[in-house]
Design a protein around this motif. Structure first.
Motif, mmCIF file in Angstrom:
data_model
loop_
_atom_site.group_PDB
_atom_site.id
_atom_site.type_symbol
_atom_site.label_atom_id
_atom_site.label_comp_id
_atom_site.label_asym_id
_atom_site.label_seq_id
_atom_site.Cartn_x
_atom_site.Cartn_y
_atom_site.Cartn_z
ATOM 1 N N ARG A 66 0.824 -1.208 0.000
ATOM 2 C CA ARG A 66 0.000 0.000 0.000
ATOM 3 C C ARG A 66 0.862 1.264 0.000
ATOM 4 N NH1 ARG A 66 -4.356 -0.267 4.631
ATOM 5 N NH2 ARG A 66 -3.198 -1.980 5.562
ATOM 6 N N SER A 67 2.077 1.167 0.499
ATOM 7 C CA SER A 67 2.953 2.341 0.531
ATOM 8 C C SER A 67 3.300 2.833 -0.871
ATOM 9 C CB SER A 67 4.241 2.029 1.303
ATOM 10 O OG SER A 67 5.018 1.054 0.623
ATOM 11 N N TYR A 68 3.114 1.989 -1.889
ATOM 12 C CA TYR A 68 3.419 2.379 -3.267
ATOM 13 C C TYR A 68 2.242 3.062 -3.962
ATOM 14 C CZ TYR A 68 7.930 0.030 -3.295
ATOM 15 O OH TYR A 68 9.229 -0.313 -3.044
ATOM 16 N N LEU A 69 1.105 3.184 -3.291
ATOM 17 C CA LEU A 69 -0.055 3.796 -3.924
ATOM 18 C C LEU A 69 0.191 5.250 -4.341
ATOM 19 C CD1 LEU A 69 -3.058 2.365 -1.872
ATOM 20 C CD2 LEU A 69 -2.595 2.020 -4.300
ATOM 21 N N PRO A 70 0.823 6.109 -3.526
ATOM 22 C CA PRO A 70 1.065 7.480 -3.990
ATOM 23 C C PRO A 70 1.971 7.540 -5.218
ATOM 24 C CG PRO A 70 1.286 7.349 -1.605
ATOM 25 C CD PRO A 70 1.210 5.941 -2.106
ATOM 26 N N ILE A 71 2.972 6.665 -5.269
ATOM 27 C CA ILE A 71 3.834 6.604 -6.457
ATOM 28 C C ILE A 71 2.998 6.233 -7.670
ATOM 29 C CG2 ILE A 71 5.852 5.482 -7.484
ATOM 30 C CD1 ILE A 71 6.582 7.113 -5.040
ATOM 31 N N PHE A 72 2.164 5.228 -7.495
ATOM 32 C CA PHE A 72 1.290 4.775 -8.575
ATOM 33 C C PHE A 72 0.381 5.922 -9.043
ATOM 34 C CE2 PHE A 72 -2.861 3.163 -9.869
ATOM 35 C CZ PHE A 72 -2.529 2.241 -10.852
ATOM 36 N N CYS A 73 -0.223 6.645 -8.096
ATOM 37 C CA CYS A 73 -1.157 7.720 -8.455
ATOM 38 C C CYS A 73 -0.458 8.861 -9.179
ATOM 39 C CB CYS A 73 -1.851 8.243 -7.206
ATOM 40 S SG CYS A 73 -3.072 7.102 -6.522
ATOM 41 N N SER A 74 0.800 9.102 -8.863
ATOM 42 C CA SER A 74 1.541 10.163 -9.545
ATOM 43 C C SER A 74 1.930 9.770 -10.960
ATOM 44 C CB SER A 74 2.801 10.522 -8.751
ATOM 45 O OG SER A 74 2.471 11.055 -7.487
ATOM 46 N N LEU A 75 2.028 8.470 -11.220
ATOM 47 C CA LEU A 75 2.476 8.003 -12.533
ATOM 48 C C LEU A 75 1.318 7.679 -13.470
ATOM 49 C CD1 LEU A 75 5.409 5.658 -11.400
ATOM 50 C CD2 LEU A 75 5.580 7.963 -12.361
ATOM 51 N N VAL A 76 0.251 7.062 -12.945
ATOM 52 C CA VAL A 76 -0.862 6.703 -13.806
ATOM 53 C C VAL A 76 -1.479 7.992 -14.359
ATOM 54 C CG1 VAL A 76 -2.601 6.685 -11.966
ATOM 55 C CG2 VAL A 76 -2.934 5.263 -13.987
ATOM 56 N N GLY A 77 -1.779 7.990 -15.628
ATOM 57 C CA GLY A 77 -2.264 9.200 -16.282
ATOM 58 C C GLY A 77 -1.158 10.029 -16.898
ATOM 59 N N ASN A 78 0.090 9.687 -16.599
ATOM 60 C CA ASN A 78 1.235 10.408 -17.163
ATOM 61 C C ASN A 78 2.160 9.492 -17.958
ATOM 62 O OD1 ASN A 78 0.777 13.106 -16.080
ATOM 63 N ND2 ASN A 78 1.138 12.173 -14.085
ATOM 64 N N VAL A 79 1.697 8.269 -18.216
ATOM 65 C CA VAL A 79 2.480 7.314 -18.997
ATOM 66 C C VAL A 79 1.658 6.867 -20.201
ATOM 67 C CG1 VAL A 79 3.772 6.507 -16.983
ATOM 68 C CG2 VAL A 79 1.641 5.355 -17.625
ATOM 69 N N ASP A 80 2.314 6.154 -21.109
ATOM 70 C CA ASP A 80 1.612 5.637 -22.285
ATOM 71 C C ASP A 80 0.497 4.684 -21.873
ATOM 72 O OD1 ASP A 80 3.427 7.011 -23.802
ATOM 73 O OD2 ASP A 80 4.629 5.258 -24.353
ATOM 74 N N THR A 81 -0.540 4.630 -22.703
ATOM 75 C CA THR A 81 -1.582 3.620 -22.554
ATOM 76 C C THR A 81 -1.667 2.837 -23.858
ATOM 77 O OG1 THR A 81 -3.400 4.961 -23.429
ATOM 78 C CG2 THR A 81 -2.864 5.234 -21.085
ATOM 79 N N ARG A 82 -2.544 1.842 -23.875
ATOM 80 C CA ARG A 82 -2.695 1.059 -25.111
ATOM 81 C C ARG A 82 -3.252 1.912 -26.250
ATOM 82 N NH1 ARG A 82 -3.979 -3.375 -21.467
ATOM 83 N NH2 ARG A 82 -6.153 -2.683 -21.332
ATOM 84 N N LEU B 20 0.575 1.579 -19.560
ATOM 85 C CA LEU B 20 1.762 0.764 -19.863
ATOM 86 C C LEU B 20 2.962 1.401 -19.169
ATOM 87 C CD1 LEU B 20 1.090 0.307 -23.701
ATOM 88 C CD2 LEU B 20 0.462 -1.254 -21.838
ATOM 89 N N PHE B 21 3.163 1.041 -17.925
ATOM 90 C CA PHE B 21 4.189 1.704 -17.126
ATOM 91 C C PHE B 21 5.596 1.428 -17.643
ATOM 92 C CE2 PHE B 21 0.528 1.148 -14.296
ATOM 93 C CZ PHE B 21 0.364 2.450 -13.845
ATOM 94 N N GLY B 22 5.798 0.302 -18.268
ATOM 95 C CA GLY B 22 7.139 -0.041 -18.716
ATOM 96 C C GLY B 22 7.426 0.303 -20.157
ATOM 97 N N ASN B 23 6.534 1.053 -20.777
ATOM 98 C CA ASN B 23 6.688 1.322 -22.207
ATOM 99 C C ASN B 23 7.817 2.290 -22.511
ATOM 100 O OD1 ASN B 23 5.340 0.221 -24.456
ATOM 101 N ND2 ASN B 23 4.561 2.247 -25.006
#
Length: 752
Positions: A305-321, A401-404
């Motif tokens: 759960r400690s990674y949720l803020p990192i996730f929220c900062s990245l999702v929406g700012n990376v490539d998607t399908r 796609l976080f690793g794109n």
């Protein structure tokens, strides 16, 4: 002070600098030449002479790096002056202005005045008469007319933006200022030494008579501060002026169960009452405010759960399908006011029965410590764009796609790390409050892990992984969070909109939920990945303590928290809230700000039953902690008047009845389970509060802290006393824990 020219320049700054696909961001930040912009970057039209600045921070100061930064900015401006901007980006920027104009704000009047200040200050001369002034101010706040002119000029000149860059930013007569600011490890010591030197020089220039005069003036001032200030001569409201019922009662209503069951629940996607509405009588200017809460109950291990803020900062700012991150940014601006993702830890105050009826997943064992945890997706858009907005949300939450593009991911993490470490220096009080309160409950511990110093440390460590080209180890964690959390059965929705379009909005969400349910896998792996970094078990097992956290700040933020056991629905809740207001305005303000020289102080009582006292930008630590303790004695001794209580009640209602942004309507029921009758009962309780009740409440819930000596407070035994003290501040004033006077203190260095 040409208002139209100012609008053009501000929009030009937005197109050049803002967003992941802006040319200067791509050239400086995403290329990893620098981790982030520096303060002051952008176009400032509020001055007599408009300024446009581009700055970066967190870079090396060698000549080669500085030269590269300057050349990159210049070349980017020159290239953009040749190719211009994508018309779609310009359209998106204009759409954001339209949304901003329609978005209702609680401080609308102040915003209108602010819009007129530039003209008021710089656009008139003493020869202008009143009618000329009125005409200029009217023009300054008439945004639509200027927008129409701008759209016309853009349509008539396909080189419009290129011409603006050449005219304002590549002009031969342009005056440039280059500034380099470097940190100095000895800055505070040098500043203190300089101050002492100047004071000594002043003193040496005074004779004995002058020195005695200054001493006498200081003594007179100290005596004046101790005098009672009789406020009876000042105008004030009375409690009789406060309405017994609020001007507006918001209660959530839910989508029809039959329709939802036929269209969605029949497929097993959604839980009952998943779609709620806060319909407003007043117009929302055709804007709908959407909040999608995704329960993170299955992310039980705290480490994940400690990674949720990192996730929220990245999702929406990376490539998607469906989109690259640049395309996603443009589509977001074209469609809505942006999609934000935030971690939420919210106390559930509605009781277990209500939660069971809604089939909510709650953490905690009883009504006093229940809480929810998850991810909140917030977005606002024009009602006509709801379908497009929900399509964009679906593309983001199901197709990231976080690793794109690991280079872009590293750039984002560097920016996050730079912002995180700067926030500790700029807002140490928030971090100190969270650190101090964390051991009191699992909910507060989680809040500290997700948004406190523990999260800052995790962000910095992940940025170090990025610097070593090892950020790929983070991808499985991000993918697991998306897979486990973003599922239709975890989703609850709140819609705030005006009357009239409910059926249309409801149908849009049902189509969205149906598509969402078909997109995700019904059978999915709940296997948790191995984490790239462990936050450490010690963080989760902290006990109450008295902590000093040294940072490079010359002043301090001090915080004291003590549990009272008075929750939101407790009979003494209103009295405790009034008590904290009296303590804040009548005692702490005088002792800590007026006498102690701190920038500010505060006391507040949390709905979970905790009294919190704090100071910020405070030159003192020991004296402030003594003031906290003496403040408890003062309130328990009843050293206040009935008028003081009435004024505190009025002040509390000033907060309760303050205008609310439409986006926040219904949130107390949606997140915390508070129904209108709960809120009305809470309101009614304040009308019963008087001096005797505040006095009795103080002695009933703070008696164990009354009468402690100054040394008991300055060497606070947190475990024995059942409370916590945290100070974040100057390294030079860090207490020596070997000194018996500070033996109960712990010096914590969370970033080492």
């Amino acid at each position: 002070a040409d208002e139209y020219e100012g609008l053009v320049l501000r929009l030009l700054g937005t197109l050049l600098l803002d967003g992941l696909n802006s040319p200067i961001y791509e050239a400086l930040i995403n290329s990893q030449l620098a981790p982030d912009y520096a303060p002051g970057t952008g176009c400032d039209t509020s001055l007599m002479t408009t300024q446009f600045g581009v700055g970066v921070q967190g870079i090396r100061s060698d000549d080669e790096t500085l030269s590269t930064i300057k050349e990159t900015i210049q070349k980017t401006l020159e290239k953009t002056a040749e190719v211009g901007f994508d018309p779609v980006r310009v359209e998106a920027a204009l759409h954001q202005i339209e949304l901003a104009l329609k978005h209702k704000q609680t401080h609308f009047g102040l915003m209108v005045l602010y819009a007129a200040t530039n003209t008021w200050t710089h656009g008139i001369s003493k020869e202008d008469d009143v009618s000329a002034l009125q005409a200029l101010i009217t023009e300054s706040i008439s945004v639509n007319n200027k927008l129409k002119r701008l759209v016309t000029e853009i349509s008539e000149n396909d080189q419009f933006w290129q011409d603006q860059i050449k005219k304002h930013l590549l002009n031969e007569n342009l005056r440039e200022v280059h500034m380099l600011m470097e940190p100095d490890e000895d800055f505070t010591q040098k500043q203190d030494a300089k101050e002492k030197e100047e004071l000594l020089a002043i003193k040496n220039g005074l004779n004995e008579c002058q020195i005695q005069e200054i001493v006498s003036m200081n003594e007179e001032l100290a005596a004046e501060r101790e005098q009672y200030q009789n406020p009876s001569c000042l105008p004030t409201l009375s409690i009789a002026d406060i309405p017994r019922e609020p001007s507006q009662v918001i209660q959530l209503t839910y989508a029809e169960e039959d329709d939802a069951e036929e269209n969605i629940n029949g497929r097993g996607y959604m839980k009952p009452k998943w779609l709620s509405f806060a319909e407003l009588e007043e117009s929302t200017n055709d804007i709908a405010y959407l909040s999608l809460f995704f329960d993170a109950y299955e992310l039980v291990p705290m480490e994940l759960r400690s990674y949720l803020p990192i996730f929220c900062s990245l999702v929406g700012n990376v490539d998607t399908r469906d989109f690259t991150y640049q395309e996603l940014a443009v589509q977001s601006e074209l469609t809505c006011g942006g999609v934000s993702f935030n971690t939420i830890v919210a106390s559930w105050l509605g009781g277990k029965e209500n939660a069971e009826e809604l089939k909510l997943n709650l953490f905690g064992e009883n009504d006093s410590n229940l809480y929810r945890q998850g991810i909140m997706v917030n977005v606002h858009c024009l009602e006509r764009n709801i379908d497009r907005t929900l399509d964009l949300v679906a593309a983001t939450i199901t197709g990231s796609l976080f690793g794109n593009d690991l280079g872009h991911l590293s750039s984002l993490l560097n920016t996050m790390a730079n912002s995180a470490i700067n926030s500790v220096s700029s807002d140490p009080l928030t971090y100190g409050n969270k650190w101090g309160i964390a051991p009191l409950s699992e909910e507060f511990m989680l809040q500290e892990v997700l948004s406190g110093l523990t999260q800052v440390k995790l962000t910095l460590k992940l940025a170090e992984l990025a610097a070593k080209d090892e950020i790929g180890t983070l991808i499985p964690t991000l993918d697991a969070i998306a897979r486990i959390v973003f599922r239709p059965e975890n989703m609850r929705v709140r819609v705030v909109a005006g009357n009239g379009n409910r059926t249309y909005i409801e149908n849009s969400f049902e189509r969205f939920a149906s598509r969402f349910g078909e997109t995700v896998d019904q059978e999915y792996s709940k296997e948790l990945p191995s984490l790239p970094l462990d936050i450490g078990s010690g963080v989760l097992q902290r006990s109450l303590d008295t902590t000093y956290i040294p940072i490079d700040n010359p002043v301090h933020a001090c915080s004291l928290v003590v549990p009272t056991g008075v929750g939101y629905k407790h009979r003494d809740s209103a009295a405790m809230t009034v008590l904290s207001q009296i303590l804040s305005s009548l005692y702490l303000h005088r002792e800590i700000r007026e006498k102690g020289g701190a920038y500010g102080s505060n006391a507040g009582h949390l709905q979970s039953g905790i009294l919190q006292m704090s100071s910020f930008y405070d030159p003192n630590t020991v004296e402030t902690i003594k003031a906290f303790g003496r403040g408890i004695d003062w309130i328990c001794n009843g050293e206040f008047t009935s008028r003081d209580v009435d004024e505190a009640v009025i002040s509390v209602f000033g907060s309760i009845d303050s205008p609310k942004n439409p986006a926040t309507k219904g949130v107390s029921e949606f997140l915390h389970g508070l129904l209108p009758e709960d809120r009305q009962q809470y309101r009614d309780n304040f009308f019963e509060v008087d001096k005797e009740m505040v006095f009795a409440t103080a002695n009933a819930h703070l008696a164990s802290y009354k009468g402690l000596s100054d040394s008991d407070w300055t060497n606070f035994n947190a475990t024995e006393r059942n409370g916590s003290i945290c100070v974040i501040g100057s390294r030079e004033q860090c207490p020596d824990t070997k000194d018996p006077r500070f033996s109960n203190w712990t010096v914590s260095k969370p970033f080492s």
